[in-house]
Design a protein around this motif. Sequence first.
Motif, short mmCIF file in Angstrom:
data_model
loop_
_atom_site.label_atom_id
_atom_site.label_comp_id
_atom_site.label_asym_id
_atom_site.label_seq_id
_atom_site.Cartn_x
_atom_site.Cartn_y
_atom_site.Cartn_z
N ARG A 18 0.85 -1.19 0.00
CA ARG A 18 0.00 0.00 0.00
C ARG A 18 0.88 1.24 0.00
O ARG A 18 1.99 1.23 0.53
CB ARG A 18 -0.90 0.03 1.24
CG ARG A 18 -1.75 -1.19 1.45
CD ARG A 18 -2.90 -1.35 0.49
NE ARG A 18 -3.92 -0.33 0.58
CZ ARG A 18 -5.00 -0.40 1.33
NH1 ARG A 18 -5.21 -1.44 2.10
NH2 ARG A 18 -5.87 0.58 1.31
N ARG A 19 0.39 2.33 -0.57
CA ARG A 19 1.11 3.60 -0.57
C ARG A 19 0.33 4.59 0.27
O ARG A 19 -0.89 4.66 0.18
CB ARG A 19 1.27 4.12 -1.99
CG ARG A 19 2.28 3.29 -2.78
CD ARG A 19 2.40 3.82 -4.16
NE ARG A 19 1.55 2.97 -5.00
CZ ARG A 19 1.31 3.19 -6.27
NH1 ARG A 19 1.80 4.24 -6.86
NH2 ARG A 19 0.56 2.36 -6.94
N THR A 20 1.05 5.37 1.09
CA THR A 20 0.40 6.33 1.98
C THR A 20 1.06 7.69 1.86
O THR A 20 2.22 7.79 1.48
CB THR A 20 0.46 5.87 3.44
OG1 THR A 20 1.82 5.77 3.84
CG2 THR A 20 -0.21 4.52 3.64
N LEU A 21 0.30 8.72 2.19
CA LEU A 21 0.81 10.08 2.21
C LEU A 21 0.53 10.66 3.60
O LEU A 21 -0.59 10.63 4.08
CB LEU A 21 0.09 10.94 1.16
CG LEU A 21 0.33 12.43 1.21
CD1 LEU A 21 1.79 12.76 0.89
CD2 LEU A 21 -0.60 13.14 0.22
N GLY A 30 2.52 13.37 13.27
CA GLY A 30 2.74 13.00 11.87
C GLY A 30 3.91 12.05 11.71
O GLY A 30 3.85 11.08 10.95
N ALA A 31 5.01 12.32 12.40
CA ALA A 31 6.19 11.45 12.33
C ALA A 31 5.88 10.08 12.90
O ALA A 31 6.29 9.06 12.36
CB ALA A 31 7.37 12.08 13.05
N ALA A 32 5.15 10.05 14.01
CA ALA A 32 4.77 8.76 14.62
C ALA A 32 3.88 7.96 13.68
O ALA A 32 4.04 6.75 13.53
CB ALA A 32 4.07 9.00 15.96
N ALA A 33 2.94 8.64 13.02
CA ALA A 33 2.06 7.96 12.07
C ALA A 33 2.86 7.40 10.90
O ALA A 33 2.65 6.26 10.48
CB ALA A 33 0.99 8.91 11.58
N ALA A 34 3.80 8.19 10.38
CA ALA A 34 4.63 7.74 9.26
C ALA A 34 5.45 6.52 9.64
O ALA A 34 5.54 5.54 8.88
CB ALA A 34 5.54 8.87 8.79
N ARG A 35 6.04 6.54 10.84
CA ARG A 35 6.82 5.38 11.30
C ARG A 35 5.94 4.15 11.42
O ARG A 35 6.31 3.05 10.99
CB ARG A 35 7.49 5.68 12.64
CG ARG A 35 8.77 6.48 12.52
CD ARG A 35 9.55 6.51 13.81
NE ARG A 35 8.82 7.14 14.90
CZ ARG A 35 8.77 8.45 15.11
NH1 ARG A 35 9.41 9.27 14.30
NH2 ARG A 35 8.10 8.94 16.12
N THR A 43 4.48 1.84 1.88
CA THR A 43 5.43 2.81 1.36
C THR A 43 4.90 4.17 1.78
O THR A 43 3.73 4.47 1.53
CB THR A 43 5.51 2.72 -0.18
OG1 THR A 43 5.95 1.41 -0.53
CG2 THR A 43 6.44 3.77 -0.74
N VAL A 44 5.73 4.98 2.43
CA VAL A 44 5.26 6.23 3.02
C VAL A 44 5.92 7.43 2.35
O VAL A 44 7.14 7.49 2.25
CB VAL A 44 5.55 6.27 4.54
CG1 VAL A 44 5.02 7.54 5.15
CG2 VAL A 44 4.95 5.04 5.22
N LEU A 45 5.10 8.37 1.89
CA LEU A 45 5.58 9.65 1.39
C LEU A 45 5.22 10.69 2.44
O LEU A 45 4.06 10.78 2.85
CB LEU A 45 4.92 10.00 0.06
CG LEU A 45 5.24 11.38 -0.50
CD1 LEU A 45 6.72 11.48 -0.87
CD2 LEU A 45 4.37 11.68 -1.70
N VAL A 46 6.23 11.44 2.90
CA VAL A 46 6.02 12.44 3.95
C VAL A 46 6.21 13.82 3.36
O VAL A 46 7.19 14.07 2.66
CB VAL A 46 7.02 12.22 5.11
CG1 VAL A 46 6.88 13.31 6.15
CG2 VAL A 46 6.81 10.85 5.73
#
Length: 59
Positions: A18-21, A30-35, A43-46
């Motif tokens: 899955r890809r997430t933004l 936001g950083a905790a969610a990305a981690r 796959t995470v795009l920040v």
Amino acid sequence: MTTPATAVSTTGESLEGRRTLVTGGTKGVGAAAARRLAQAGATVLVTAPAGATASRPTT
């Protein structure tokens, strides 16, 4: 820390493939969610405001 191969979302589903933004993902919530998304296999795009720096590297 768990590895992406064994991590799952809070609902128990793998996010592998899955890809997430995450907007505002350089620190705090936001950083905790990305981690967490990355740990669950996504796959995470920040994104962040111009000039923002990450609170710590996420890989």
